[in-house]
Every structure is written in structure tokens, then in C-alpha cells.
Design a protein around this motif. Structure first.
Motif, PDB file in Angstrom:
ATOM      1  N   UNK A 480       0.817  -1.220   0.000  1.00  0.00           N
ATOM      2  CA  UNK A 480       0.000   0.000   0.000  1.00  0.00           C
ATOM      3  C   UNK A 480       0.846   1.263   0.000  1.00  0.00           C
ATOM      4  N   UNK A 481       2.070   1.184   0.562  1.00  0.00           N
ATOM      5  CA  UNK A 481       2.928   2.371   0.574  1.00  0.00           C
ATOM      6  C   UNK A 481       3.358   2.777  -0.825  1.00  0.00           C
ATOM      7  N   UNK A 482       3.356   1.798  -1.793  1.00  0.00           N
ATOM      8  CA  UNK A 482       3.721   2.121  -3.174  1.00  0.00           C
ATOM      9  C   UNK A 482       2.503   2.610  -3.954  1.00  0.00           C
ATOM     10  N   UNK A 483       1.417   1.840  -3.880  1.00  0.00           N
ATOM     11  CA  UNK A 483       0.203   2.180  -4.624  1.00  0.00           C
ATOM     12  C   UNK A 483      -1.001   1.928  -3.734  1.00  0.00           C
ATOM     13  N   UNK A 484      -1.890   2.920  -3.665  1.00  0.00           N
ATOM     14  CA  UNK A 484      -3.102   2.767  -2.863  1.00  0.00           C
ATOM     15  C   UNK A 484      -4.101   1.860  -3.582  1.00  0.00           C
ATOM     16  N   UNK A 485      -5.106   1.404  -2.825  1.00  0.00           N
ATOM     17  CA  UNK A 485      -6.164   0.584  -3.422  1.00  0.00           C
ATOM     18  C   UNK A 485      -6.554  -0.559  -2.514  1.00  0.00           C
ATOM     19  N   UNK A 486      -7.710  -1.167  -2.818  1.00  0.00           N
ATOM     20  CA  UNK A 486      -8.231  -2.258  -2.005  1.00  0.00           C
ATOM     21  C   UNK A 486      -8.157  -3.602  -2.685  1.00  0.00           C
ATOM     22  N   UNK A 487      -7.769  -3.650  -3.954  1.00  0.00           N
ATOM     23  CA  UNK A 487      -7.719  -4.930  -4.659  1.00  0.00           C
ATOM     24  C   UNK A 487      -9.082  -5.406  -5.117  1.00  0.00           C
ATOM     25  N   UNK A 488     -10.042  -4.458  -5.259  1.00  0.00           N
ATOM     26  CA  UNK A 488     -11.405  -4.839  -5.638  1.00  0.00           C
ATOM     27  C   UNK A 488     -11.754  -4.366  -7.046  1.00  0.00           C
ATOM     28  N   UNK A 489     -11.078  -3.334  -7.541  1.00  0.00           N
ATOM     29  CA  UNK A 489     -11.437  -2.712  -8.822  1.00  0.00           C
ATOM     30  C   UNK A 489     -11.495  -3.698  -9.970  1.00  0.00           C
ATOM     31  N   UNK A 490     -10.420  -4.482 -10.202  1.00  0.00           N
ATOM     32  CA  UNK A 490     -10.403  -5.428 -11.318  1.00  0.00           C
ATOM     33  C   UNK A 490     -11.357  -6.589 -11.080  1.00  0.00           C
ATOM     34  N   UNK A 491     -11.581  -6.952  -9.806  1.00  0.00           N
ATOM     35  CA  UNK A 491     -12.578  -7.986  -9.508  1.00  0.00           C
ATOM     36  C   UNK A 491     -13.970  -7.502  -9.914  1.00  0.00           C
ATOM     37  N   UNK A 492     -14.253  -6.203  -9.693  1.00  0.00           N
ATOM     38  CA  UNK A 492     -15.529  -5.638 -10.131  1.00  0.00           C
ATOM     39  C   UNK A 492     -15.642  -5.697 -11.657  1.00  0.00           C
ATOM     40  N   UNK A 493     -14.547  -5.390 -12.358  1.00  0.00           N
ATOM     41  CA  UNK A 493     -14.566  -5.437 -13.826  1.00  0.00           C
ATOM     42  C   UNK A 493     -14.917  -6.839 -14.314  1.00  0.00           C
ATOM     43  N   UNK A 494     -14.261  -7.836 -13.728  1.00  0.00           N
ATOM     44  CA  UNK A 494     -14.522  -9.221 -14.144  1.00  0.00           C
ATOM     45  C   UNK A 494     -15.965  -9.616 -13.851  1.00  0.00           C
ATOM     46  N   UNK A 495     -16.482  -9.171 -12.682  1.00  0.00           N
ATOM     47  CA  UNK A 495     -17.853  -9.525 -12.320  1.00  0.00           C
ATOM     48  C   UNK A 495     -18.854  -8.921 -13.308  1.00  0.00           C
ATOM     49  N   UNK A 496     -18.605  -7.677 -13.746  1.00  0.00           N
ATOM     50  CA  UNK A 496     -19.483  -7.026 -14.731  1.00  0.00           C
ATOM     51  C   UNK A 496     -19.408  -7.761 -16.061  1.00  0.00           C
ATOM     52  N   UNK A 497     -18.199  -8.077 -16.515  1.00  0.00           N
ATOM     53  CA  UNK A 497     -18.035  -8.796 -17.788  1.00  0.00           C
ATOM     54  C   UNK A 497     -18.704 -10.164 -17.727  1.00  0.00           C
ATOM     55  N   UNK A 498     -18.576 -10.846 -16.570  1.00  0.00           N
ATOM     56  CA  UNK A 498     -19.206 -12.163 -16.421  1.00  0.00           C
ATOM     57  C   UNK A 498     -20.725 -12.076 -16.549  1.00  0.00           C
ATOM     58  N   UNK A 499     -21.311 -10.955 -16.055  1.00  0.00           N
ATOM     59  CA  UNK A 499     -22.769 -10.786 -16.156  1.00  0.00           C
ATOM     60  C   UNK A 499     -23.226 -10.823 -17.612  1.00  0.00           C
ATOM     61  N   UNK A 500     -22.360 -10.356 -18.526  1.00  0.00           N
ATOM     62  CA  UNK A 500     -22.725 -10.267 -19.941  1.00  0.00           C
ATOM     63  C   UNK A 500     -22.074 -11.384 -20.773  1.00  0.00           C
TER      64      UNK A 500
END
Length: 523
Positions: A480-500
Motif C-alpha cells: 500500500x505504501x507504493x500504490x493505494x487501493x483495495x484490490x477490488x477494482x479489477x474484480x468488479x470489472x470481471x464480475x461485470x463482464x461475467x454478467x454479460x
């Protein structure tokens, strides 16, 4: 000529030092005053004419053998810079003194820290006040758990050590003392029934387990006798900040009475085949009881399913309070506190923001649940423009160049598309190379019944070993000291793509940027 310039410069420097609020004093190697500014005159209650050329110990004989004089002498004798903190000059004045030695003598920079000390004390009191409020909220939450209708326990570590049990749990297990004991030590009678193995499975996998009508032999009376019981329960893993499992919370309902009643009904139903008229009245009575119990179970199970969701929302309130007050402290007192205090405020603010972001991201991930929710014809060119407005400050600060043209119009959910493209664009900016302006190119082409999109950047790239890992929720490749984030963004992308019914993947070379590909249906 040079001598005149030196005199002019010294006079200008003296005038400047006379105007500052900090005090400056210098001595020669015989402890004679060689300079004193206006602020220092006020502290010593003497003017320059009384001090310049006079020996310090002659003017202030009480300093001889004092701690302050010992520190000043040490600085000069050892030729080291010394900081004297919290020097109390009088009962209502405190100073911070920096000693700068040279072969010619000693210079002192004296800063009045009386107001700072007062503010530090106020800050400590305010922090204690907020801690007290958090403690009250914590106690309310614990009280809620203690009085909940379910039996609730919290276990920590791979050995499942009891840290908390509510009142219903204590009553159900015969008032046994279990705190500090492992599950196997506290409940030896359930060894060999598979429940310990389920705890181990949840701890190692991090996946919640739902048990329905699970049968177990349990000691309820505290006399060593075992009773056959049935339970509906949830083993819910507890994660630390690194998303590692460090414990398990158990919500359990004793449904022995309901299951027993149903089993009796099954037996009676068989007997009713032989003697329907004799047992008709009894069957109807039992059916009414079971119906009522079943409704109660449905309500209880629904409460359990909603509990974690409600708790996640409620956690945000104390976090908002922490963020609000720390922000207020920072804005009002930033220039009046020392660096340590400012660092402490920054740590508190950062921790609260990261927890709020984590909760919001988790809820956002959970809300991506169904296709056709709000579908309409969406012009993706308009979607990208909305994202540019959303990220306007980020684009300006990092000098982002975003290239795209002729994106299609598709039937989809507008919110999902903004999430999808904004996550990928934000990542391209976040993982940019140092001192290199981010350049992002979006393109699309038709492939059968799908549009194939690509988002290319000139960032730091991704190691091939992590191509699949990055789409798993909470998976991070950097600290986290290098790059902020929760590790959820790309998981959300995959979940949206999977819906379609689409696909998403990445191609990248470390140090040479990345290209994310994904498909969406043309109709």
C-alpha cells in the motif's frame, strides 16, 4: 569596498532577525554576548546595551552549574549541535533551544513553544474524548451481540481460541468457562463430529460456511450428559487489514425442537396411512405448530443473512466521525503542532479513509448482482466523457493523454459501464511510470456477436505470473505504501463482464505497459 558590503549585509541581517518572532543570541568563546535580537531582549528583560560585550555568567550568575549552562557548555566544548527541549523559563513559558557551536563561540535559536504545548494538551484531550466515544460505540455493539437471540461466539487463530461468547451461548453450553480456551479444549464432546474440521476449513479457505439442520451431540447441562441437537449456523471468517483470516465468528440457532417436531410428524404421517381418522386431529395440530416454527426459522435465517450487510454499513458511522474530527484538527492546528502530532493525525485519517474505501468497495462489489437491471442504449463515447469529468483533477495533475474514437452504442447498464471503464482507466493512471505522462488508448473492433475492447497504457506493466491473480478480489501486487487501493477494482470489472457472458484478460510486459482486453455482446 568589500568591507563596506559586509557591514551593509550584517546590518541587513540584524534588521531582519530583529523582526522575526524567534529569539537569536550569540556568544564568543569567552561567553560574552556578541548579538541579541529584539525578541531575545524581551525574554531576558534586558536590552542590547546591557548585554553586548558582557559575560553571560556575570549578568546571570545563577546560571552557573545549572543544567542549561551545562548543555550550552557541552555544545561548545564538544562542537556538537544540541537541542534543549521543553526548557521552562518561567512557570507559564516554555522554550525550545537549538545550540549551534563554532570555534568563535555559540549561537542560540530560541523558539517559544508555550502555545504549541497548550495545543498538544488540547489535542490529547480531544483524542481521548474521541476514544471514549469509540469505546461507547464498541460497548453498544458488544451489548447488541450479548443480547442477540442467536448463540454467538468469536474465535481467533488457527487453534480457534475463544475470545467472546454472548449470554445465550453461555446458557446453552451449561455455563461453561470457555474464554481463552481452544475449541477442542472447551467442547471436547463434539470431537469426531466434523465441526472442528469445518472450522479448520473456513480458517484456511476464508470462505463462509452455512450449516442447515446440522446434527450434533452436545453437553447442555454441564453434567457430562450429551443431548442430540440440531442447528442452523454460520461460520463467518474474520479478516485483518491484509485480508488474511485471523478468526471466525459463529452465529448459531438451536432448532432441535423444530426438527424433532418435524421428524415426529413424519412418523405420525406413516401411521396415519393406517389410521387416518384416529390421528387426523393430532396431525393438524402439529402442522400448525411446525408452520409457526418454520416462519420463525425463516425470519431468523433472513436476519442472519442481513447481519453482516447491516454491520458493514454501521461500521462507516464511527469511521466518518474519526475522519471528520481528524480533518478538523489538521485544518485548524496543522501549523501549530510539531511534526509528530501532524504525523499522528495523518495516520488516523489515512486508516479511517482506507477502511471506509474498503467497506464502500465491498458493498459496491456485492451490488453487481444481476443483468438487465437498468439496461438501455448507451453511447460509450458519452460514458468516456463522463469518466473524464469524474477524473478531471487526476487528468490535470498527472497530465493524462486519453485517446479514443468511434466507440459503439450498446444495450447495457450505464452504471456498470462507468465502473468498468473508470476502473481500467484509473489503474492505467495509478500504475504509471515515474516522471512519464500517462498515455491511454481505447480501441474496439467487432468479432461476431461481441465487441472486443482494448485499453492500452504506457505504465509499469505486469509480470506474467500475475495475469490471473489480478482479477481475484482483494489480490494486490504492490504494498500500500507504493500504490493505494483495495484490490477490488479489477474484480468488479470481471464480475461485470461475467454478467454479460464476456471475457476479460491482460497482456503485458514489465516496464513496457499493459493492454486489458474484454468483450461485450453487440446486442
Amino acid at each position: 569596498m568589500k568591507a563596506n558590503k559586509v557591514v551593509i549585509f550584517n546590518n541587513q541581517l540584524s534588521d531582519l532577525l530583529d523582526k522575526v518572532t524567534d529569539s537569536f543570541i550569540s556568544f564568543d568563546n569567552q561567553w560574552n554576548f556578541t548579538y541579541i535580537n529584539h525578541s531575545a531582549e524581551k525574554i531576558l528583560s534586558k536590552n542590547k546595551e546591557e548585554l553586548i560585550g558582557k559575560c553571560l555568567l556575570n549578568i546571570f550568575p545563577n546560571l552557573n552549574n545549572s543544567n542549561i549552562y551545562t548543555q550550552l557548555k557541552k555544545s561548545y566544548d564538544e562542537q556538537i549541535i544540541i537541542n534543549i527541549e521543553d526548557f521552562v523559563f518561567s512557570k507559564d513559558k516554555s522554550f525550545n533551544i537549538d545550540c549551534y557551536p563554532s570555534e568563535q563561540g555559540l549561537s542560540l535559536h530560541i523558539k517559544d513553544i508555550t502555545e504549541k504545548k497548550s495545543l498538544e494538551q488540547s489535542l490529547k484531550l480531544e483524542i481521548q474524548k474521541q476514544n471514549n466515544k469509540l469505546e461507547i460505540e464498541k460497548n453498544k455493539f458488544i451489548s447488541l451481540l450479548r443480547n442477540a437471540p442467536a448463540t454467538i461466539s468469536m474465535l481467533s487463530g488457527p487453534e480457534h481460541i475463544f475470545e467472546f461468547v454472548n449470554d445465550n451461548y453461555i446458557k446453552f453450553h451449561g455455563n461453561r468457562d470457555v474464554i481463552g480456551k481452544t475449541a477442542r479444549q472447551a467442547l471436547p464432546e463434539i470431537e469426531g463430529q466434523g465441526l472442528f474440521e469445518l472450522l479448520d476449513q473456513v480458517y484456511s479457505s476464508g470462505e463462509t460456511f452455512f450449516g442447515n439442520e446440522v446434527e450434533a451431540l452436545v453437553e447442555k447441562k454441564g453434567d457430562g450428559s450429551l443431548e442430540r441437537s440440531y442447528f442452523n449456523f454460520i461460520y463467518q471468517p474474520i479478516f485483518n487489514n491484509e485480508h488474511q483470516v485471523h478468526g471466525i465468528v459463529i452465529f448459531s440457532y438451536d432448532i432441535t425442537e423444530q426438527v424433532t417436531a418435524r421428524k415426529k410428524l413424519e412418523v405420525l404421517t406413516k401411521e396415519l396411512i393406517k389410521s387416518e381418522s384416529e390421528y387426523k386431529s393430532l396431525a393438524e395440530s402439529l402442522e400448525i405448530q411446525i408452520y409457526k416454527r418454520t416462519e420463525q426459522i425463516k425470519s431468523s435465517n433472513e436476519s442472519l443473512k442481513n447481519f453482516a450487510h447491516v454491520a458493514s454499513h454501521d461500521l462507516q458511522e464511527p469511521l466518518r466521525m474519526i475522519s471528520s474530527y481528524t480533518s478538523l484538527l489538521s485544518s485548524r492546528y496543522k501549523d501549530k503542532l510539531d511534526q509528530n502530532a501532524n504525523d499522528f493525525i495523518a495516520f488516523i485519517t489515512d486508516g479511517a479513509k482506507r477502511m471506509q474505501t474498503m467497506i464502500i468497495d465491498i458493498l459496491s462489489h456485492a451490488e453487481i448482482i444481476e443483468k438487465n437491471k437498468k439496461e438501455s442504449l448507451i453511447d460509450l463515447n458519452d460514458t468516456i466523457e463522463k469518466i473524464k469529468r469524474n477524473l478531471k483533477l487526476l487528468f490535470e495533475d498527472d497530465h493524462v493523454i486519453l485517446n479514443y474514437q468511434h466507440l459503439p452504442i450498446i444495450k447495457t447498464d450505464s452504471t456498470y459501464m462507468i465502473q468498468l471503464f473508470q476502473n481500467l482507466i484509473s489503474n492505467a493512471i495509478k500504475y504509471r511510470k515515474k516522471d512519464v505522462n500517462p498515455i491511454i488508448n481505447i480501441s474496439v473492433k467487432s468479432e461476431g456477436n461481441f465487441w472486443l475492447f482494448s485499453i492500452n497504457d504506457n505504465g509499469i506493466g505486469i509480470n506474467t505470473d500475475y495475469f490471473d491473480k489480478i482479477f481475484i478480489i482483494f489480490q494486490r501486487l504492490h504494498v500500500r505504501s507504493e500504490y493505494e487501493g483495495t484490490g477490488i477494482g479489477l474484480a468488479n470489472c470481471k464480475k461485470i463482464i461475467d454478467l454479460y457472458d464476456g471475457k476479460i484478460w491482460v497482456e503485458s510486459i514489465e516496464g513496457q505497459g499493459s493492454t486489458f482486453y474484454f468483450t461485450l455482446p453487440t446486442k
